[in-house]
Motif scaffolding. Structure first.
Motif, PDB file in Angstrom:
ATOM      1  N   LEU A  66       0.815  -1.212   0.000  1.00 40.87           N
ATOM      2  CA  LEU A  66       0.000   0.000   0.000  1.00 40.87           C
ATOM      3  C   LEU A  66       0.851   1.267   0.000  1.00 40.87           C
ATOM      4  O   LEU A  66       0.377   2.324  -0.433  1.00 40.87           O
ATOM      5  N   ALA A 174      -4.645   6.555   3.870  1.00 42.39           N
ATOM      6  CA  ALA A 174      -4.792   5.532   2.831  1.00 42.39           C
ATOM      7  C   ALA A 174      -4.257   4.184   3.290  1.00 42.39           C
ATOM      8  O   ALA A 174      -4.889   3.140   3.067  1.00 42.39           O
ATOM      9  N   GLY A 178      -6.717   1.007   4.201  1.00 44.81           N
ATOM     10  CA  GLY A 178      -6.703  -0.113   3.269  1.00 44.81           C
ATOM     11  C   GLY A 178      -6.016  -1.363   3.761  1.00 44.81           C
ATOM     12  O   GLY A 178      -6.044  -2.392   3.067  1.00 44.81           O
ATOM     13  N   THR A 179      -5.405  -1.315   4.936  1.00 43.37           N
ATOM     14  CA  THR A 179      -4.596  -2.442   5.396  1.00 43.37           C
ATOM     15  C   THR A 179      -5.391  -3.734   5.565  1.00 43.37           C
ATOM     16  O   THR A 179      -4.980  -4.803   5.110  1.00 43.37           O
ATOM     17  N   ALA A 181      -8.293  -4.803   4.249  1.00 40.24           N
ATOM     18  CA  ALA A 181      -8.736  -5.403   2.988  1.00 40.24           C
ATOM     19  C   ALA A 181      -7.548  -5.946   2.197  1.00 40.24           C
ATOM     20  O   ALA A 181      -7.620  -7.030   1.610  1.00 40.24           O
ATOM     21  N   CYS A 182      -6.452  -5.205   2.197  1.00 42.68           N
ATOM     22  CA  CYS A 182      -5.277  -5.640   1.445  1.00 42.68           C
ATOM     23  C   CYS A 182      -4.666  -6.897   2.068  1.00 42.68           C
ATOM     24  O   CYS A 182      -4.166  -7.771   1.357  1.00 42.68           O
TER      25      CYS A 182
END
Length: 234
Positions: A66, A174, A178-179, A181-182
């Protein structure tokens, strides 16, 4: 001063560019190189962080992946803000300032905020989240890159200060947002049947990972390497 400039730092700009003109030629050339080369170094650090995270948990790899994506998002936000503000470059707008050390960007290439500084702030914070011990390197790098943009004469001080802050905030949000889900995507990649996908995701932290389905099936049937070895006879 340019009427579109949201904050008046033209006096400080004159002071810094005047100081730059009095510095040794080697230092001027170093600043000219660093203003661009710093971006390449951040790119190398992104690759290093990803490579290191391949042998760590899913969350660690998620953050490492990310990091450059968050930096790209920060750049897009900076570009949108730049187009909305339309601030003229100080190398054209500030009367009585020393000549810029590099060619002044063409008209229409607006000044606020500094894209270089936004990218530097975003990359510094994102890399620090991915590899905490890198913070001592990435944060000073970002500050020096931002300062170099004023030093060579193409940005106001407020351009780079706000650019740094903007990049840092956008990258932090960001990456944090997003961590989770990523990390789920990383788990799927590590159990993929495609070798290239598994290679990109790396082996991860084997101690805390679910084995690849092929390995699990082999273990269940007693055909995994070493299965059945070391048992004593009745």
């Amino acid at each position: 001063m340019d009427p579109n400039t949201p904050i008046d730092t033209s006096g400080l700009y004159r002071d810094i560019t005047g100081f730059a003109q009095d510095t040794p030629t080697w230092l001027q050339h170093l600043a000219e190189v660093w203003t661009e080369a710093g971006l390449l170094l951040f790119g190398v650090l992104f690759v290093a962080a990803w490579w290191r995270a391949r042998r760590r948990g899913s969350r660690a790899l998620a953050i490492a992946v990310l990091a450059p994506l968050a930096t790209a998002v920060a750049y897009v936000v900076s570009e949108l803000l730049k187009s909305a503000v339309d601030e003229e470059r100080p190398c054209r707008a500030v009367a009585g300032a020393a000549a810029s050390l590099v060619q002044c960007p063409p008209a229409g290439d607006w000044s606020f905020p500094s894209n270089h500084s936004t990218i530097a702030g975003a990359a510094a914070v994102a890399l620090a989240l991915a590899w905490r011990s890198l913070a001592w390197l990435t944060l000073p790098m970002a500050v020096l890159m931002a300062f170099s943009r004023v030093f060579v004469g193409v940005h106001y001080p407020h351009d780079v200060a706000i650019g740094l802050a903007l990049g840092a905030v956008v990258a932090f949000l960001a990456v944090r947002g997003g961590t989770r889900a990523c990390a789920r995507i990383v788990d799927s990649m590590r159990s993929s049947s495609t070798p290239a996908v598994r290679w990109f995701a790396g082996p991860g932290d084997r101690a805390g990972q679910t084995p690849h389905p092929a390995e699990a099936a082999a273990a269940a049937h007693g055909t995994a390497p070493g299965a059945g070895q070391g048992r004593g006879r009745d």
